[in-house]
Scaffold this motif. Sequence first.
Motif, PDB file in Angstrom:
ATOM      1  N   GLY A  42       0.800  -1.210   0.000  1.00 56.30           N
ATOM      2  CA  GLY A  42       0.000   0.000   0.000  1.00 56.30           C
ATOM      3  C   GLY A  42       0.833   1.260   0.000  1.00 56.30           C
ATOM      4  O   GLY A  42       2.051   1.219  -0.111  1.00 56.30           O
ATOM      5  N   THR A  43       0.120   2.348   0.132  1.00 59.55           N
ATOM      6  CA  THR A  43       0.763   3.651   0.160  1.00 59.55           C
ATOM      7  C   THR A  43       0.906   4.120   1.601  1.00 59.55           C
ATOM      8  O   THR A  43       0.091   3.782   2.460  1.00 59.55           O
ATOM      9  N   ALA A  44       1.937   4.886   1.845  1.00 57.93           N
ATOM     10  CA  ALA A  44       2.211   5.377   3.191  1.00 57.93           C
ATOM     11  C   ALA A  44       1.260   6.513   3.561  1.00 57.93           C
ATOM     12  O   ALA A  44       0.636   7.132   2.706  1.00 57.93           O
ATOM     13  N   SER A  45       1.197   6.767   4.853  1.00 63.67           N
ATOM     14  CA  SER A  45       0.398   7.871   5.369  1.00 63.67           C
ATOM     15  C   SER A  45       1.250   8.646   6.368  1.00 63.67           C
ATOM     16  O   SER A  45       2.136   8.087   7.010  1.00 63.67           O
ATOM     17  N   ASP A  46       0.983   9.933   6.497  1.00 63.23           N
ATOM     18  CA  ASP A  46       1.748  10.765   7.422  1.00 63.23           C
ATOM     19  C   ASP A  46       1.424  10.474   8.886  1.00 63.23           C
ATOM     20  O   ASP A  46       2.216  10.768   9.767  1.00 63.23           O
ATOM     21  N   SER A  47       0.246   9.910   9.140  1.00 59.35           N
ATOM     22  CA  SER A  47      -0.151   9.630  10.515  1.00 59.35           C
ATOM     23  C   SER A  47      -0.962   8.343  10.568  1.00 59.35           C
ATOM     24  O   SER A  47      -1.495   7.884   9.557  1.00 59.35           O
ATOM     25  N   ALA A  48      -1.076   7.779  11.762  1.00 57.80           N
ATOM     26  CA  ALA A  48      -1.876   6.561  11.946  1.00 57.80           C
ATOM     27  C   ALA A  48      -3.345   6.828  11.608  1.00 57.80           C
ATOM     28  O   ALA A  48      -4.040   5.955  11.081  1.00 57.80           O
ATOM     29  N   ALA A  49      -3.808   8.040  11.877  1.00 52.11           N
ATOM     30  CA  ALA A  49      -5.206   8.381  11.594  1.00 52.11           C
ATOM     31  C   ALA A  49      -5.477   8.397  10.091  1.00 52.11           C
ATOM     32  O   ALA A  49      -6.617   8.212   9.661  1.00 52.11           O
ATOM     33  N   GLY A  50      -4.442   8.595   9.295  1.00 52.65           N
ATOM     34  CA  GLY A  50      -4.606   8.646   7.842  1.00 52.65           C
ATOM     35  C   GLY A  50      -4.590   7.287   7.164  1.00 52.65           C
ATOM     36  O   GLY A  50      -4.739   7.190   5.953  1.00 52.65           O
ATOM     37  N   VAL A  51      -4.416   6.216   7.939  1.00 50.23           N
ATOM     38  CA  VAL A  51      -4.380   4.868   7.375  1.00 50.23           C
ATOM     39  C   VAL A  51      -5.790   4.311   7.292  1.00 50.23           C
ATOM     40  O   VAL A  51      -6.537   4.328   8.261  1.00 50.23           O
ATOM     41  N   SER A  52      -6.152   3.820   6.106  1.00 52.49           N
ATOM     42  CA  SER A  52      -7.463   3.206   5.895  1.00 52.49           C
ATOM     43  C   SER A  52      -7.340   2.150   4.814  1.00 52.49           C
ATOM     44  O   SER A  52      -6.268   1.949   4.242  1.00 52.49           O
ATOM     45  N   LYS A  53      -8.442   1.505   4.511  1.00 50.26           N
ATOM     46  CA  LYS A  53      -8.435   0.483   3.459  1.00 50.26           C
ATOM     47  C   LYS A  53      -8.059   1.084   2.110  1.00 50.26           C
ATOM     48  O   LYS A  53      -7.583   0.387   1.221  1.00 50.26           O
ATOM     49  N   ASP A  54      -8.237   2.384   1.950  1.00 51.23           N
ATOM     50  CA  ASP A  54      -7.881   3.049   0.696  1.00 51.23           C
ATOM     51  C   ASP A  54      -6.369   3.078   0.465  1.00 51.23           C
ATOM     52  O   ASP A  54      -5.920   3.270  -0.665  1.00 51.23           O
ATOM     53  N   ASN A  55      -5.582   2.885   1.524  1.00 52.89           N
ATOM     54  CA  ASN A  55      -4.125   2.847   1.393  1.00 52.89           C
ATOM     55  C   ASN A  55      -3.639   1.537   0.766  1.00 52.89           C
ATOM     56  O   ASN A  55      -2.536   1.468   0.255  1.00 52.89           O
ATOM     57  N   VAL A  56      -4.458   0.497   0.839  1.00 50.75           N
ATOM     58  CA  VAL A  56      -4.070  -0.811   0.308  1.00 50.75           C
ATOM     59  C   VAL A  56      -4.191  -0.782  -1.215  1.00 50.75           C
ATOM     60  O   VAL A  56      -5.247  -0.485  -1.763  1.00 50.75           O
TER      61      VAL A  56
END
Length: 84
Positions: A42-56
């Motif tokens: 998946g794609t990285a996120s700047d914060s844990a709150a920004g992680v979702s299924k859309d990152n996969v």
Amino acid sequence: SLTQADCYAAVISLVKVLEDHLEKGEIVRLEPLGTFQISVKGTASDSAAGVSKDNVTRASIIFRPGKKLKKLVGNLSYVRKKIS
């Protein structure tokens, strides 16, 4: 002593059990055959709150062979075959 139908039923049941456990995110160990598990990219996120299924972006099944299968591959020999 199993019939062909018995073997087919066993394989179908095995696939169903694999699916059920992999869907739960579990690692499935079938010794001495090997281990199956889900891997995600998946794609990285700047914060844990920004992680979702859309990152996969991609998921796949990883198979790691057991000791006997690894040994078999390590002991292979190769011969060039003439193509006619």
